[in-house]
Write a protein that holds these residues in place. Structure first.
Motif, PDB file in Angstrom:
ATOM      1  N   GLU B 199      48.417  25.945  42.186  1.00  0.00           N
ATOM      2  CA  GLU B 199      48.464  24.990  43.306  1.00  0.00           C
ATOM      3  C   GLU B 199      48.624  25.731  44.631  1.00  0.00           C
ATOM      4  O   GLU B 199      48.020  25.364  45.638  1.00  0.00           O
ATOM      5  N   GLU B 200      49.436  26.778  44.609  1.00  0.00           N
ATOM      6  CA  GLU B 200      49.637  27.558  45.830  1.00  0.00           C
ATOM      7  C   GLU B 200      48.347  28.275  46.213  1.00  0.00           C
ATOM      8  O   GLU B 200      47.985  28.322  47.396  1.00  0.00           O
ATOM      9  N   VAL B 201      47.654  28.828  45.240  1.00  0.00           N
ATOM     10  CA  VAL B 201      46.393  29.515  45.548  1.00  0.00           C
ATOM     11  C   VAL B 201      45.399  28.512  46.138  1.00  0.00           C
ATOM     12  O   VAL B 201      44.699  28.820  47.115  1.00  0.00           O
ATOM     13  N   PHE B 338      43.949  36.117  50.569  1.00  0.00           N
ATOM     14  CA  PHE B 338      44.176  36.137  52.004  1.00  0.00           C
ATOM     15  C   PHE B 338      45.512  36.858  52.261  1.00  0.00           C
ATOM     16  O   PHE B 338      45.639  37.994  51.853  1.00  0.00           O
ATOM     17  N   LYS B 339      46.496  36.195  52.885  1.00  0.00           N
ATOM     18  CA  LYS B 339      47.743  36.926  53.138  1.00  0.00           C
ATOM     19  C   LYS B 339      48.743  36.811  51.992  1.00  0.00           C
ATOM     20  O   LYS B 339      49.855  37.331  52.079  1.00  0.00           O
ATOM     21  N   THR B 340      48.397  36.069  50.979  1.00  0.00           N
ATOM     22  CA  THR B 340      49.381  35.776  49.936  1.00  0.00           C
ATOM     23  C   THR B 340      49.234  36.703  48.734  1.00  0.00           C
ATOM     24  O   THR B 340      48.138  36.883  48.216  1.00  0.00           O
ATOM     25  N   GLU B 400      54.092  35.860  50.773  1.00  0.00           N
ATOM     26  CA  GLU B 400      53.337  36.722  51.688  1.00  0.00           C
ATOM     27  C   GLU B 400      53.884  38.151  51.747  1.00  0.00           C
ATOM     28  O   GLU B 400      53.361  38.976  52.482  1.00  0.00           O
ATOM     29  N   GLU B 401      54.932  38.420  50.994  1.00  0.00           N
ATOM     30  CA  GLU B 401      55.501  39.776  51.002  1.00  0.00           C
ATOM     31  C   GLU B 401      56.311  40.000  49.733  1.00  0.00           C
ATOM     32  O   GLU B 401      57.101  39.147  49.348  1.00  0.00           O
TER      33      GLU B 401
END
Lengths: 455, 455
Positions: B199-201, B338-340, B400-401
């Motif tokens: 879901e997050e993706v 992307f940034k994730t 993101e990190e």
């Protein structure tokens, strides 16, 4: 017949104390949990203070819980500006001084948790109490440094002690545009870490405009109008507007010792894995305690918030009638020196040799991401192992990316006694933006294994 | 009497092949090691290709060794554009076609290593070979996509398959300013990962302008002048200038199967831990093999470079007379969307249930650094454990990190069968710029332990 609620008292309000008190109140919802703190603040981290001084973190963010919040969220009553002066184990009571009105009173306990923390080491020089000399040890102290930098606008600072707090302060003060001289008794910063790492930290300090003067502890503070103006060493005299003393801490055990509670050779309170002290119904947690090193099985003194908060949980849970243990620590340190991540976990090579391991050691430099990826940084990994058992004993890492989190993977390996041979089979996640195909920790394990076999 | 040097032949030049050949040449310095690759390039990573297409990595950086470099550095002769057509186990020989002149010849071996890798799955639709349809499977293929994007300047792309390569390609093509539609047979991207992660993706894809159309595999390619112009699905028709097929791969075992070498239910070559196949003196490594899952103890098919290179080492060392083993893999996947950062290690919850574990699972969201530090990012950790043994079975992380490197700490825990209870005692390095005092993986372990106890 209604049962009298258990009274759990906690002495000390920084890290271990609030952790213990909160846990106790959760484990025994009927208990009366009261925490006493001599200073005006509770529940804050020393570790964040340099970032406040640098201007990265607002002051109010440093406090996790005010007394009102602790009451509300955790059902713990915190009495700040209350100094516990005496413990009477036989009476199961403590004598408390309310420093706001200088009155003392006695509180009865069923269980007592000592979390008196540590106090800064003194250099034993006149002038340590001058108006421009600071320790990084309490929140008030941190606020004072910030206020001094903001208002007095010092242009030069001397930092005494090049351990991790000294280095974080050097970083913070350079960020504030202040010329920094670091004085240390040793030739390299970060004593206790591997030579290789310490040389890198020295390089980083110099590259960032810090003057590091090794082998030069202060011998005299020259004071004018209540302020230190010059710091004299055997090797030179340094003009300054500001002095930061960061020469380490020692366990604050005076209260415990007066009550006859057993302390160890390193000066800390001795506890069992349940965090019980030598006195019935008295627990201790945090920087006032010695800790069992899980690798050397020796006692060590390592005043770190990670250990304090875990011990606090254990003390709190057991004081409230639970049954849990703190197994010990491996020693895990991380610091950011300007842009460089520095980490050491487990035993250093000297420490390992002292603990009678047959030390093998290898250092490699790999890259933080696939080396062809933009943003990839060099990453140096030193692994220390025991030839006889093949076990990984310790690791030191530095680089501008990914050193600390990789150190934590190695920390798990060290804590659980895994061998360098086993490490080579690790199935780690790989993706070019995050790791090389062979992660530096695997390259290091392969290189060390080769070296161990060759002997 | 001089001994004839051992002849070790390797079929396949991407990841496992060069790894095996190099190791063999190192272990037996007398051996003649020859590697055959049907394509024009050897020793490159598929994983880096999307970053080349995005413009982050120059093409020449994708190749670790040219044949000349491999000869020079590793003492391995690599013959590119050479197709191995037959293995004759009884004669210990192979038939090779030199595709530059279409001549065949026979080579004798003492030991043979099969590293034929994988081939892209086909959709079975007409038009898969159209001029604007590409796989991300070989370096030539990667260069073709790059050249197509650079010269034909497509404005719209359809990516079929939302696995990790599809997602990396979506990222790359968005970076190049191309409108991207992703078609997948499932309702969420990244099948096999936890729902929460998927879901997050999906959220990340949408936030970055990717149109994801789930439950919509292509049913027809509409072709005009040799190019696919529209992709038809049951749920819509999508105009496009470019099609990327990323619907997964299957083991390339045709050569092995023709030689009577045993393959498994998942289609891969079956090996023992020494990477020996069912045929005498024939080893196999990499994407053409099935792999033992160390957690479920079942066979799995997981074509990853990390596994391939380790198996290559083992096959190469053993073929050269050494004695070593590849123990298996846990399944460790990382991808940047992307940034994730997205990572999954060990078993997913569904996989764990299928393997008859008594699955307990908990998800928490913590922060990548001390939450008060600038730059701190949310980090979500899902842990999957077995209630009966208490063992950690798997973990999924995103944020993101710091998700991937933390996943690797958990990977070690999973590989060595550590329990969630043991994890709570982990002594991890802490410093505000890198971790919170309680690292998210510790918070997750504490939360899962609580849940497991409550049952």
């Amino acid at each position: 017949m209604s049962r009298t609620p258990r009274r759990i008292l906690v002495v000390g309000g920084l890290a271990a104390g609030p952790s213990a008190a909160s846990k106790a109140a959760r484990v025994d919802p009927e208990a009366e949990v009261v925490l006493f703190e001599q200073g005006p603040h509770i529940s804050y981290g020393i570790c964040e203070i340099p970032y406040h001084i640098a201007g990265d973190v607002p002051g109010q963010d440093l406090v996790a819980y005010t007394p009102a919040q602790l009451k509300q969220a955790k059902r713990v009553e915190a009495r700040v500006l209350h100094l516990v002066e005496e413990i009477h184990p036989r009476e199961r009571s403590i004598r408390v001084r309310d420093t706001t009105n200088d009155k003392t009173y006695t509180e009865r306990y069923d269980k007592l948790i000592i979390a008196t923390g540590s106090r800064p080491r003194s250099l034993g020089l006149a002038g340590e109490d001058a108006s421009n000399v600071f320790h990084v040890k309490t929140l008030e102290g941190g606020f004072k440094i910030k206020a001094f930098v903001d208002t007095a606008r010092p242009s030069r600072a001397v930092i005494v002690g090049a351990g991790y707090i000294g280095i974080e302060m050097a970083d913070a003060l350079r960020t504030r545009g202040i010329e920094v001289t670091m004085l240390d008794q040793f030739d390299l910063p970060m004593s206790g870490l591997e030579i290789r790492t310490r040389e890198e930290v020295l390089r980083v300090l110099m590259a960032n405009g810090v003057r590091f003067v090794g082998g030069s502890p202060p011998v005299r503070f020259v004071i004018e109008q209540g302020s230190v103006r010059r710091v004299e060493t055997a090797n030179g005299i340094y003009d300054t507007d500001l002095v930061i003393l960061a020469v380490g801490v020692e366990p604050e055990t005076r209260l415990a010792q007066r009550a006859g509670i057993r302390t160890g050779a390193l000066g800390g309170i001795i506890t069992n894995p349940q965090q019980q002290t030598s006195a019935l119904d008295i627990y201790a947690a945090g920087d006032c305690c010695e800790v069992k090193n899980l690798v050397s099985h020796k006692s060590m003194y390592l005043p770190l918030a990670t250990i304090a908060s875990k011990q606090g949980w254990v003390a709190g849970e057991n004081a409230a009638g639970g049954h849990t243990r703190f197994v010990g620590a491996i020693g895990a340190i991380a610091v950011r020196a300007f842009k460089t991540e520095v980490a050491q976990v487990g035993l250093g090579s000297a420490e390992a040799a002292r603990a009678r391991f047959d030390v093998a050691m290898e250092t490699i430099t790999g890259s933080s991401r696939a080396s062809i990826m933009p943003g990839s940084k060099k990453l140096t990994v030193t692994l220390i192992a025991d030839r006889r058992s093949g076990r990984l004993l310790g690791a030191g890492l530095f680089g501008e990316e990914g050193a600390v989190l990789r150190a934590n993977t190695l920390a798990v390996s060290i804590q659980h006694g895994l061998t360098v041979h086993e490490m080579q089979q690790w199935d780690l996640a790989y993706s070019p933006p995050f790791t090389p195909l062979w992660d530096p920790i695997l390259i290091a394990a392969n290189a060390l294994e080769k070296k161990m076999f060759k002997r």
